[in-house]
Motif scaffolding. Structure first.
Motif: not given
Length: 226
Positions: A201-226
């Motif tokens: 349950p702890t791992l699932r909750r932590y993964a849920g937090v990560i899944a919520a944060r991940a779409p906010l990370i922008r990736l640039g044209a080269e696939g890493a940083c903008p």
């Protein structure tokens, strides 16, 4: 005396090797995959297997790239190897009597994973900081993230995104969903005791937090940083 002269020369030679060898290896691995890491050798000596399949960054799901950055180093694209805000926070927590918490960036973890042994001694942390300066100066962020995602430990004897995706989800790293990527990123603080195949349950909750944060990370044209 003659022996003192020879001792001095040997000391200078040793210092030159200590300074130049890491630089040469960093330059070499800018373009070539590291064939093995100290942690892999250590795990082999402990009786674990070594499973790894190198993949270029474009062959690793953007979901996993975002999830790992969100979980391990949210300021990866804006710092130059050291997250001073996280370091200051860790020092303050330690000064209040709590245990020392990590403030390692992805760059620092890559330096540790590729070149150094596990541990928390001042000698190893100093070497890690020294190598991090080389990585940030000589590798683009894309290469740092690519190497990290190929050598980081995802389980006992299991290294890199491709091996982890195959083992846990029976698919290539390129096909990972956001949920699967978040579960893999959630393993990283304790890959020997956590499993996305049977998440607590702890791992699932932590993964849920990560899944919520991940779409906010922008990736640039080269696939890493903008």
């Amino acid at each position: 005396m003659l022996w003192r002269r020879w001792l001095g020369r040997l000391s200078l030679a040793g210092l030159a090797v200590a300074l130049l060898l890491p630089l040469l290896l960093v330059l070499l691995f800018r373009g070539l995959p590291p064939p093995v890491t100290p942690l892999m050798l250590l795990r082999l000596s402990e009786g674990y297997d070594l499973t790894q399949s190198w993949r270029g960054l474009d062959q690793i799901s953007p979901h996993l790239r975002r999830a790992v950055i969100a979980a391990e180093d949210s300021r990866f694209c804006s710092h130059h190897g050291f997250d001073w805000e996280a370091i200051q926070s860790a020092v303050e927590i330690y000064g209040e009597g709590e245990r020392l918490v990590g403030a390692s960036t992805i760059s620092m973890q890559t330096a540790k994973n590729v070149f150094l042994w596990p541990g928390r001694t001042f000698l190893r942390k100093g070497a890690e900081a020294y190598l991090t300066l080389y990585l940030e100066a000589l590798w683009p962020k894309r290469r740092i993230l690519e190497v990290y995602l190929n050598v980081v430990e995802f389980g006992p004897g299991l290294y890199g995104a491709e091996a982890a995706a195959n083992r846990y989800f029976q698919k290539p790293a390129a096909a990972l969903t956001l949920r699967e990527a978040a579960l893999l990123a959630a393993l990283l603080p304790a890959p020997l005791v956590r499993s996305p195949g049977h998440p607590s349950p702890t791992l699932r909750r932590y993964a849920g937090v990560i899944a919520a944060r991940a779409p906010l990370i922008r990736l640039g044209a080269e696939g890493a940083c903008p």
